[in-house]
Design a protein around this motif. Structure first.
Motif, PDB file in Angstrom:
ATOM      1  N   LEU A 164       0.827  -1.216   0.000  1.00 53.39           N
ATOM      2  CA  LEU A 164       0.000   0.000   0.000  1.00 53.39           C
ATOM      3  C   LEU A 164       0.854   1.256   0.000  1.00 53.39           C
ATOM      4  CD1 LEU A 164      -2.670  -1.041   2.632  1.00 53.39           C
ATOM      5  CD2 LEU A 164      -3.105  -0.566   0.217  1.00 53.39           C
ATOM      6  N   ARG A 165       0.359   2.257  -0.690  1.00 50.90           N
ATOM      7  CA  ARG A 165       1.067   3.528  -0.754  1.00 50.90           C
ATOM      8  C   ARG A 165       0.037   4.647  -0.829  1.00 50.90           C
ATOM      9  NH1 ARG A 165       5.154   5.928  -4.848  1.00 50.90           N
ATOM     10  NH2 ARG A 165       3.547   5.471  -6.371  1.00 50.90           N
ATOM     11  N   THR A 217       1.598 -10.555  -5.926  1.00 51.20           N
ATOM     12  CA  THR A 217       1.758 -11.589  -6.946  1.00 51.20           C
ATOM     13  C   THR A 217       3.089 -11.404  -7.636  1.00 51.20           C
ATOM     14  OG1 THR A 217       0.609 -10.087  -8.427  1.00 51.20           O
ATOM     15  CG2 THR A 217      -0.700 -11.825  -7.430  1.00 51.20           C
ATOM     16  N   SER A 218       3.580 -12.447  -8.298  1.00 48.58           N
ATOM     17  CA  SER A 218       4.844 -12.287  -9.018  1.00 48.58           C
ATOM     18  C   SER A 218       4.623 -11.484 -10.295  1.00 48.58           C
ATOM     19  CB  SER A 218       5.463 -13.648  -9.318  1.00 48.58           C
ATOM     20  OG  SER A 218       4.546 -14.425 -10.055  1.00 48.58           O
ATOM     21  N   THR A 219       3.413 -11.516 -10.826  1.00 45.50           N
ATOM     22  CA  THR A 219       3.077 -10.669 -11.969  1.00 45.50           C
ATOM     23  C   THR A 219       2.686  -9.297 -11.441  1.00 45.50           C
ATOM     24  OG1 THR A 219       2.217 -12.588 -13.116  1.00 45.50           O
ATOM     25  CG2 THR A 219       1.552 -10.457 -13.974  1.00 45.50           C
ATOM     26  N   TYR A 220       3.209  -8.259 -12.085  1.00 44.98           N
ATOM     27  CA  TYR A 220       2.902  -6.908 -11.624  1.00 44.98           C
ATOM     28  C   TYR A 220       1.421  -6.608 -11.841  1.00 44.98           C
ATOM     29  CZ  TYR A 220       2.854  -1.793 -11.486  1.00 44.98           C
ATOM     30  OH  TYR A 220       2.569  -0.486 -11.205  1.00 44.98           O
ATOM     31  N   SER A 265       1.670  -5.850 -15.921  1.00 36.90           N
ATOM     32  CA  SER A 265       2.802  -5.961 -16.838  1.00 36.90           C
ATOM     33  C   SER A 265       3.384  -7.363 -16.817  1.00 36.90           C
ATOM     34  CB  SER A 265       3.876  -4.947 -16.439  1.00 36.90           C
ATOM     35  OG  SER A 265       5.066  -5.183 -17.154  1.00 36.90           O
ATOM     36  N   ASP A 267       6.760  -9.804 -18.639  1.00 39.49           N
ATOM     37  CA  ASP A 267       7.997  -9.819 -19.424  1.00 39.49           C
ATOM     38  C   ASP A 267       8.048 -11.107 -20.223  1.00 39.49           C
ATOM     39  OD1 ASP A 267       8.837  -7.499 -18.133  1.00 39.49           O
ATOM     40  OD2 ASP A 267       9.765  -8.634 -16.507  1.00 39.49           O
TER      41      ASP A 267
ATOM     42  N   LEU B   5      -0.681 -19.974 -10.957  1.00 38.53           N
ATOM     43  CA  LEU B   5       0.567 -20.153 -10.224  1.00 38.53           C
ATOM     44  C   LEU B   5       1.302 -18.830 -10.087  1.00 38.53           C
ATOM     45  CD1 LEU B   5       2.152 -23.516 -11.398  1.00 38.53           C
ATOM     46  CD2 LEU B   5       1.673 -22.800  -9.066  1.00 38.53           C
ATOM     47  N   LEU B   6       1.284 -18.063 -11.174  1.00 40.73           N
ATOM     48  CA  LEU B   6       1.954 -16.769 -11.168  1.00 40.73           C
ATOM     49  C   LEU B   6       1.348 -15.840 -10.126  1.00 40.73           C
ATOM     50  CD1 LEU B   6       2.483 -15.985 -14.958  1.00 40.73           C
ATOM     51  CD2 LEU B   6       4.210 -16.544 -13.275  1.00 40.73           C
ATOM     52  N   LEU B   7       0.076 -16.040  -9.869  1.00 45.34           N
ATOM     53  CA  LEU B   7      -0.608 -15.152  -8.940  1.00 45.34           C
ATOM     54  C   LEU B   7      -0.393 -15.522  -7.470  1.00 45.34           C
ATOM     55  CD1 LEU B   7      -3.997 -14.522 -10.780  1.00 45.34           C
ATOM     56  CD2 LEU B   7      -2.161 -12.894 -10.404  1.00 45.34           C
ATOM     57  N   LEU B   8       0.169 -16.711  -7.249  1.00 43.66           N
ATOM     58  CA  LEU B   8       0.379 -17.129  -5.858  1.00 43.66           C
ATOM     59  C   LEU B   8       1.416 -16.252  -5.157  1.00 43.66           C
ATOM     60  CD1 LEU B   8       0.443 -21.030  -5.976  1.00 43.66           C
ATOM     61  CD2 LEU B   8      -1.109 -19.595  -4.662  1.00 43.66           C
ATOM     62  N   LEU B  10       4.599 -15.197  -3.364  1.00 38.47           N
ATOM     63  CA  LEU B  10       5.915 -15.824  -3.395  1.00 38.47           C
ATOM     64  C   LEU B  10       6.323 -16.330  -2.025  1.00 38.47           C
ATOM     65  CD1 LEU B  10       7.741 -13.271  -5.625  1.00 38.47           C
ATOM     66  CD2 LEU B  10       7.569 -15.704  -6.093  1.00 38.47           C
ATOM     67  N   PRO B  56       8.248  -2.894 -14.761  1.00 34.55           N
ATOM     68  CA  PRO B  56       7.254  -2.960 -13.680  1.00 34.55           C
ATOM     69  C   PRO B  56       7.310  -4.275 -12.901  1.00 34.55           C
ATOM     70  CG  PRO B  56       6.248  -2.089 -15.678  1.00 34.55           C
ATOM     71  CD  PRO B  56       7.632  -2.543 -16.054  1.00 34.55           C
ATOM     72  N   SER B  57       7.717  -5.360 -13.576  1.00 37.93           N
ATOM     73  CA  SER B  57       7.791  -6.647 -12.861  1.00 37.93           C
ATOM     74  C   SER B  57       8.773  -6.566 -11.698  1.00 37.93           C
ATOM     75  CB  SER B  57       8.209  -7.764 -13.824  1.00 37.93           C
ATOM     76  OG  SER B  57       9.466  -7.481 -14.390  1.00 37.93           O
ATOM     77  N   ILE B  59       9.053  -4.047  -9.736  1.00 37.44           N
ATOM     78  CA  ILE B  59       8.319  -3.443  -8.611  1.00 37.44           C
ATOM     79  C   ILE B  59       7.708  -4.555  -7.762  1.00 37.44           C
ATOM     80  CG2 ILE B  59       6.373  -1.946  -7.953  1.00 37.44           C
ATOM     81  CD1 ILE B  59       6.820  -0.448 -10.621  1.00 37.44           C
ATOM     82  N   SER B  60       7.103  -5.543  -8.447  1.00 41.43           N
ATOM     83  CA  SER B  60       6.500  -6.665  -7.722  1.00 41.43           C
ATOM     84  C   SER B  60       7.549  -7.446  -6.952  1.00 41.43           C
ATOM     85  CB  SER B  60       5.775  -7.597  -8.693  1.00 41.43           C
ATOM     86  OG  SER B  60       4.613  -6.957  -9.165  1.00 41.43           O
ATOM     87  N   ARG B  63       8.394  -5.436  -4.003  1.00 43.14           N
ATOM     88  CA  ARG B  63       7.208  -5.396  -3.123  1.00 43.14           C
ATOM     89  C   ARG B  63       7.091  -6.663  -2.280  1.00 43.14           C
ATOM     90  NH1 ARG B  63       3.177  -7.459  -0.939  1.00 43.14           N
ATOM     91  NH2 ARG B  63       1.054  -6.674  -1.032  1.00 43.14           N
ATOM     92  N   ASN B  64       7.450  -7.808  -2.875  1.00 41.37           N
ATOM     93  CA  ASN B  64       7.271  -9.092  -2.197  1.00 41.37           C
ATOM     94  C   ASN B  64       8.482  -9.542  -1.385  1.00 41.37           C
ATOM     95  OD1 ASN B  64       4.647  -9.454  -3.237  1.00 41.37           O
ATOM     96  ND2 ASN B  64       5.474 -10.161  -5.177  1.00 41.37           N
ATOM     97  N   ALA B  87       7.338   0.277  -4.802  1.00 42.92           N
ATOM     98  CA  ALA B  87       7.017  -0.992  -4.148  1.00 42.92           C
ATOM     99  C   ALA B  87       6.302  -0.772  -2.816  1.00 42.92           C
ATOM    100  CB  ALA B  87       8.288  -1.805  -3.938  1.00 42.92           C
ATOM    101  N   GLY B  88       6.564   0.355  -2.167  1.00 44.65           N
ATOM    102  CA  GLY B  88       5.907   0.665  -0.898  1.00 44.65           C
ATOM    103  C   GLY B  88       6.117  -0.410   0.151  1.00 44.65           C
ATOM    104  N   ASN B  89       7.317  -0.990   0.166  1.00 40.77           N
ATOM    105  CA  ASN B  89       7.605  -2.083   1.095  1.00 40.77           C
ATOM    106  C   ASN B  89       8.545  -1.579   2.196  1.00 40.77           C
ATOM    107  OD1 ASN B  89       8.434  -4.392   2.383  1.00 40.77           O
ATOM    108  ND2 ASN B  89       9.052  -5.492   0.525  1.00 40.77           N
TER     109      ASN B  89
END
Lengths: 454, 289
Positions: A164-165, A217-220, A265, A267, B5-8, B10, B56-57, B59-60, B63-64, B87-89
């Motif tokens: 969150l930001r 998530t690993s996907t942005y 996004s 890649d 799976l990608l959405l799980l 990390l 952008p990837s 950033i994730s 973030r994680n 990332a706000g982490n």
């Protein structure tokens, strides 16, 4: 006998050599110890010196100086039409005076590269620093010959966690792709036609609050929502128009502009795809009472945006980027026609509905660290203006074409030569004008190193 | 299915999820962290470490993360700050105890006397390419061990053990490399950008010129002519060229002087055969023939 002697000689010389080496080793170890002791002394002295230093300037705060940078943007413009002529042209049903300068009351508005000849577009002063463990603050001031403008001044949270930001203050909305980017980060010297026509030069640049959440998530995947004051002069607004006792149209309750978006996004090897969907809704109070045919608009407006960027990197410096954005707006309300002799008098009212849409799409090739080149196509292809149920049949093939080549001497100095062909403007006799413009732009930065965002 | 799976999150998969800026930090962190640590590397090893695309990837990934380790010395200044911001982490904020700036543990060399951009894109804190001295790798391994032990104290014995294993192995390697490089003492070299400053210092190799006239400023014809003259006079062994700048100017210089061009890796993944820290230094110590 001789042989024996020889052997013993050889052996003894070896032995001698061995003891020599032993002795040397001992010597060296001694030296080593001395060096180490000396080093210790030096280090102690250095530490002592460090403790001394603060006593000299006990109240020195220079280490707390924010990061400061100054960006100067200059251009030389050669346009196929005179400035006075250009200022009176309009994108029919969309906007008056897109190119050039125009006065609105006491304030002179001018777009970038407004005049033939030299233009000082701005000197942008940016300050940035952390406030405390919980916030950072950024301020970006646009200084021009006409005055001082707070382009952005906001605080951002850094400690909320969970992706969150929160941002509060005056800032560029994160609607779409281009909206939040500063002029010096654009690939061209001017704004895309659809952006500038719908939202004006600063796009959605408002006082308000923003909440963004990046999904775990690993996907942005990012969601954002903004509550904004809603004072965009081209499309939104909540001010009362006319005098307060007998207004032409009453203002609405502020804040009156709400923005939401989702971005994602992925890649694929060295290709990055970034896409977004955006929506803005707010009340509209558009004051055209100072214009030649004075009018005012009161209603509600929605803006829809879809953006897609595909960028492929060949190496550290060379890339191919295809970037496009589609904007559609729906404005619904009442148009007040005012008496040019006395603008407080309404001569006619009509229900007005505007459904307009446009696209810009651009292809940029970053040749190497120094050179890049790009082309852009602009269009407003839908221009449905219905007044009291009657379609005004406004022209709907409003196009622009641009090409540019850019040279950087370093990361801090950029020179750009751009050609624009504008076929979107009409004169007072409703005749389409074709305007050619050549812009030579210099964008120079000093101070803190600016980092690039995607 | 793959998308799901990608959405799980990390964090389900590993104990500690540490984001690092460059591959060499990743390898080092993995060596010390072992199975307790999942490493996410942000930058490609074969591209210019100064210019990383802030996809952008990434950033994730930040973030994680449960922590962030960077090289520092301003090497990441052009790309990492916006990623951290977006990332706000709190765990990857610069002053968090889960944030490690490796440059704080190294005494950096070539610190410019005066800092002005008229001298090119200078790093005011000194040359940030300190990872190319194998002796520094030991210091960095220790810093990472301390860091992991602080943020995950219940596993500190594991990190201590892994560190001992790594440093024993590495010390033996250093001896081998020292032996290998002994005969190269005093050899003169030319580079594109001075990325081998620490390597050269460790093995007493002399860098006599860079093809770029000033840090971050692309080659100019005048400087190239001067370099050719210098090469003719000083007779360096070779041009040790990084993999990410164009070798065009180096080839021109080679044509005029007959000097050899040797591509050298600056990080893991810079060249295909450089798969880990050991092979990075095996390669570097074999570069000068």
């Amino acid at each position: 006998m001789k042989k024996q002697l020889c052997l013993s000689l050889v052996a003894s010389s070896f032995l001698l050599a061995d003891t020599d080496i032993e002795q040397l080793k001992i010597e060296m170890n001694k030296q080593q110890l001395i060096i180490e002791k000396l080093q210790e002394k030096i280090e102690k002295l250095a530490v002592a010196k460090k403790f001394e230093a603060p006593q000299i300037e006990t109240f020195d705060q220079s280490k707390f100086m924010p990061d400061i940078s100054l960006i100067l943007d200059l251009s030389y413009v050669s346009r196929s039409k005179k400035d006075d002529e250009v200022a009176h042209l309009e994108v029919p049903g969309v906007v008056h005076g897109l190119l050039g300068s125009h006065s609105d009351g006491d304030v002179t508005h001018s777009t970038y590269n407004a005049s033939n000849g030299f233009n000082l577009n701005y000197a942008e002063l940016a300050l940035s620093s952390s406030v405390d463990p919980y916030f950072t603050m950024d301020a970006i001031f646009h200084l021009s010959e006409h005055g001082f403008e707070i382009e952005e001044a906001f605080v951002t949270s850094t400690a909320l966690g969970h992706g969150l930001r929160v941002k509060g203050g005056k800032f560029l909305s994160n609607f779409g792709y281009l909206n939040e980017k500063h002029h010096h980060a654009w690939s061209f010297s001017d704004m895309p036609l659809v952006y500038e026509s719908f939202l004006g030069l600063h796009a959605i640049n408002e006082i308000g609050a923003q909440l963004q959440w990046t999904a775990p998530t690993s996907t942005y995947l990012m969601f954002g929502a903004e509550v904004l004051q809603g004072e965009n002069e081209q499309m939104f607004g909540n001010n009362t128009i006319g005098n307060t006792e007998t207004p032409i149209t009453k203002g609405s309750q502020a804040p009156s502009l709400f923005v939401g978006y989702i971005k994602s996004s992925i890649d694929i090897d060295d290709t990055t795809i970034l896409g977004g969907l955006s929506y803005a809704n707010g009340s509209s109070r558009v004051d055209h009472s100072q214009e030649e045919a004075p009018s005012a608009f009161s209603g509600d407006s929605s803006l829809y945006g879809v953006d897609l960027t595909i960028k492929h990197y060949f190496d550290s410096y060379s890339f191919l980027s295809w970037q496009s954005e589609w904007l559609m707006r729906d404005m619904d309300g009442i148009e007040y026609t005012l008496d040019p002799a006395d603008i407080s008098v309404v001569t006619a009212t009509a229900n007005l509905r505007k459904k307009q849409a446009g696209i810009y799409t651009q292809l940029e090739y970053g040749i190497n660290k120094n050179f890049s080149a790009a082309i852009r196509y602009d269009t407003i292809y839908k221009n449905d203006v219905v007044e009291s149920g009657v379609n005004m049949n406004e022209p709907d093939s409003l196009n622009g074409y641009s090409a540019m080549i850019e040279y950087k001497t370093s990361e801090f100095a950029k020179f750009r030569l751009q050609y624009n062909r504008n076929e979107a403007l009409y004169n007072e006799d409703a005749i389409k004008q074709k305007i050619d413009t050549i812009i030579f732009q210099a964008n120079i930065a000093i101070g803190a190193h600016g980092a690039h965002s995607f | 299915m793959r998308f799901l799976l990608l959405l799980l999150p990390l964090s389900l998969f590993a104990n500690l999820n540490i984001a690092v800026s460059y591959p060499y930090i990743g390898a080092l962190t993995k060596s010390i962290g072992g199975e307790n640590v999942e490493v996410v590397v942000l930058a490609n090893g074969n591209w210019d470490p100064h210019f990383v695309v802030p996809k952008p990837s990434l950033i994730s990934k930040v973030r994680n993360a449960d922590g962030l380790i960077m090289n520092g010395g301003e090497l990441e200044i052009g790309w990492l700050p916006p990623l951290i911001k977006k990332a706000g982490n709190p765990k990857t904020n610069v002053n968090a105890k889960t944030f490690l700036n490796l440059s704080n543990h190294i005494s950096m060399i070539d610190k410019p006397q005066s800092v002005s951009r008229s001298g090119g894109d200078l790093h005011p804190e000194g040359n940030p390419h300190f990872n190319l001295d194998p002796n520094n790798i030991l210091i960095l391994a220790n810093a990472i061990k301390e860091y992991l032990s602080t943020i995950d104290s219940k596993n500190s014995h594991v990190y201590e053990k892994n560190y001992v294993i790594f440093s024993d192995m590495w010390k033996k390697k250093i001896e081998l490399w020292n032996e290998k490089m002994l005969s190269k003492k005093g050899v003169k070299v030319v580079q594109f950008h001075n990325i081998l400053a620490y390597f050269n210092k460790a093995y007493k190799i002399e860098n006599i010129a860079t093809i770029e006239p000033l840090p971050g400023i692309p080659p100019s014809s005048k400087h190239t002519v001067d370099t050719i003259e210098l090469i003719k006079k000083e007779q360096p062994c070779c041009i040790l060229h990084d993999v990410y700048h164009s070798t065009k100017t180096a080839e021109f210089i080679s044509e005029k002087t007959g000097i050899k061009i040797v591509l050298i890796p600056h990080d893991i993944g810079a060249l295909e055969s450089v798969e880990d820290l050991t092979s990075l230094f095996d390669y570097l110590t074999s570069a000068i023939k």
